[in-house]
Scaffold this active site. Structure first.
Site, short mmCIF file in Angstrom:
data_model
loop_
_atom_site.label_atom_id
_atom_site.label_comp_id
_atom_site.label_asym_id
_atom_site.label_seq_id
_atom_site.Cartn_x
_atom_site.Cartn_y
_atom_site.Cartn_z
N LYS A 192 -17.04 -6.39 -17.74
CA LYS A 192 -17.59 -7.28 -16.72
C LYS A 192 -18.38 -6.49 -15.68
CE LYS A 192 -13.73 -10.50 -17.26
NZ LYS A 192 -14.23 -11.72 -17.88
N GLN A 223 -13.15 -10.08 -11.58
CA GLN A 223 -14.40 -10.73 -11.17
C GLN A 223 -14.97 -10.14 -9.88
OE1 GLN A 223 -16.10 -12.72 -12.95
NE2 GLN A 223 -14.59 -13.16 -14.53
N HIS A 268 -6.27 -16.63 -13.43
CA HIS A 268 -6.62 -16.60 -14.85
C HIS A 268 -5.30 -16.55 -15.63
CE1 HIS A 268 -8.13 -14.71 -18.60
NE2 HIS A 268 -9.32 -15.15 -18.24
N CYS A 282 -9.86 -20.38 -18.90
CA CYS A 282 -8.55 -19.71 -18.90
C CYS A 282 -7.84 -19.89 -17.57
CB CYS A 282 -8.68 -18.21 -19.22
SG CYS A 282 -9.29 -17.89 -20.85
N ASP A 315 -5.97 -8.58 -9.18
CA ASP A 315 -6.77 -8.75 -10.39
C ASP A 315 -8.25 -8.74 -9.95
OD1 ASP A 315 -8.32 -9.72 -12.41
OD2 ASP A 315 -7.11 -11.51 -12.81
N1 PMP Z 1 -8.72 -12.08 -14.66
C1 PMP Z 1 -9.86 -12.72 -14.38
C2 PMP Z 1 -10.06 -13.27 -13.00
C3 PMP Z 1 -10.85 -12.84 -15.36
O1 PMP Z 1 -11.98 -13.47 -15.08
C4 PMP Z 1 -10.61 -12.30 -16.66
C5 PMP Z 1 -11.64 -12.43 -17.76
N2 PMP Z 1 -12.23 -13.68 -17.85
C6 PMP Z 1 -9.42 -11.64 -16.87
C7 PMP Z 1 -8.50 -11.55 -15.86
C8 PMP Z 1 -9.11 -11.01 -18.21
O2 PMP Z 1 -10.00 -9.98 -18.46
P1 PMP Z 1 -10.09 -9.32 -19.91
O3 PMP Z 1 -10.33 -10.46 -20.85
O4 PMP Z 1 -11.26 -8.39 -19.80
O5 PMP Z 1 -8.82 -8.64 -20.17
#
Ligand code: PMP
Length: 411
Positions: A231, A208, A128, A369, A205
């Site tokens: 999430k 997910q 991401h 993203c 990270d």
């Molecule tokens: N890493 C991953 C794999 C994600 O899916 C996301 C959110 N889509 C993020 C980081 C960022 O998370 P947040 O927007 O809650 O900070």
């Protein structure tokens, strides 16, 4: 896989989520955008209201009854997170504003202290943006090097290539536990042990992963692990950074301000102990408090039950989508959570998303993203469905029929 325990009652679960019971564009809502954010069950919403109605107060510094109550609830949430990911101590849990903030915290602190010129940071091709850009910024600042673990055509990391990237200059490896765009579950246990062999630290990270699969930081030996409450059926604006005690103690603080200090004079400031050293200012108290309720909700359902149920949904959706000749699945890893990305030949993903929305079906479209990942597949974006505990096979059937009718009408 074993069967689902009795208490995993889909009807009851759906009743817990008020937002699901509405019509969108005249059709019952089908919410398939859970990787972006999950819906919130009533107990979480009630915990939020309970805090504001019953004991809203600033934490840690007050000696009055409400402040004590709020402080206790905040710290109980820290303990709930500790148990949830099997950390050794509650002090190893830092509350942040989300995964993005957690990763930036590591870049700003660990990065500041331990990354120097010509050092190397390894990420993967499926990250991401929030696990790419902070490292690019750091590398630019420190004249360090960013290296990328490649993926195969199924959207799996190529571990042999990863091992070749490791050198004695590797200071940090930062990879997703689960890809938000593909659903791939990465073999992070092997990644962590290989990285440790060259003395590198590892940040996972887990944005997910936390709502879908077991997370055990002790078993994994992860140095840092980050995720977001929103999430995980919890509120927005709250995140978690786990770090091993010794490591957290060895790195400098993040933001300066109240709470993160022991003593301040104009000449010198001494910093607070962990985790407070990293929690400057008034935190997101209400949302942290409600996160505990979200964790309890997940615990009550049971992670194993969730995994089994979501795997059934994944298989059902994958097999139906695979039968549509115009659909190409993007990300077909052997080990996946309930995320399915696809493109349709001759139709733009944005148009598909809008047409599905007209039928009450919420999906995500675009690059998720993860633009470098899209480039790997030579595409601009995908349609993504991401399934959760309250989704059903019947909803998948409605979605697949809707997709088929869009394809036959517009192709
Ligand atoms: N890493 C991953 C794999 C994600 O899916 C996301 C959110 N889509 C993020 C980081 C960022 O998370 P947040 O927007 O809650 O900070």
């Amino acid at each position: 896989m074993e069967g689902i325990a009795k208490k995993f009652d889909i009807k009851e679960i759906r009743e817990d989520f008020p937002v699901l019971h509405q019509e969108i564009n005249g059709k019952p809502l089908i919410y398939f955008d859970n990787a972006a954010t999950t819906q919130k069950p009533k107990p979480v919403i009630e915990a939020l209201m309970g805090y504001y109605i019953g004991y809203n107060s600033n934490i840690h510094r007050g000696i009055h009854t409400l402040a004590e109550k709020a402080t206790n609830a905040f710290e109980e949430s820290r303990k709930a997170v500790q148990k949830f990911i099997n950390a050794d101590e509650a002090e190893e849990i830092i509350f942040t504003y989300g995964t993005t903030d957690s990763i930036n915290l590591v870049a700003a602190t660990f990065g500041r202290a331990f990354i120097g010129k010509d050092d190397e940071i390894i990420i993967s091709a499926m990250e991401h943006h929030s696990n790419i850009v902070p490292w690019q910024m750091l590398c630019e600042q420190k004249e360090a090097k960013l290296k990328i673990i490649p993926i195969n055509g199924k959207g799996e990391l190529i571990l042999e290539e990863f091992e070749k990237l490791l050198t004695n200059r590797t200071k940090l490896v930062s990879v997703a536990h689960v890809s938000n765009a593909l659903g791939t579950i990465n073999p992070i246990d092997r990644i962590i042990s290989k990285a440790h062999e060259v003395g590198a630290k590892v940040l996972i990270d887990g944005a997910q992963a936390s709502a879908h699969i077991e997370v055990d930081v002790k078993k994994l030996k992860a140095d840092f692990y980050s995720f977001s409450a929103h999430k995980l059926f919890g509120p927005t604006g709250t995140g978690i950074l786990y770090g091993k005690r010794k490591l957290l103690e060895s790195i400098p603080p993040y933001r300066g301000g109240g709470e993160m200090i022991k003593e301040v004079t104009f000449e010198k400031t001494s910093y607070n102990d962990i985790p407070y050293k990293f929690e400057a200012g008034t935190p997101n108290i209400a949302d942290v408090v409600a996160l505990k309720t979200a964790i309890e909700y997940v615990n009550e359902l049971g992670k194993r039950n969730i995994e089994v149920y979501e795997h059934e949904l994944l298989q059902h959706a994958t097999s139906l989508l695979s039968e549509i000749p115009e659909v190409k699945l993007i990300g077909t890893a052997d080990n996946k959570t309930s995320v399915i990305s696809f493109i349709v030949e001759g139709l733009h993903h944005l148009d598909i998303g809008m047409m599905l929305d007209a039928k009450g079906i919420a999906v995500r479209t675009g690059h998720h993203c993860a633009q470098p990942l899209m480039n790997e597949f030579g595409i601009e974006g995908t349609v993504r469905i991401s399934l959760s505990i309250y989704n059903t096979k019947e909803e998948i059937d409605v979605f697949v029929d809707a997709l088929k009718s869009i394809i036959s009408k517009w192709k």
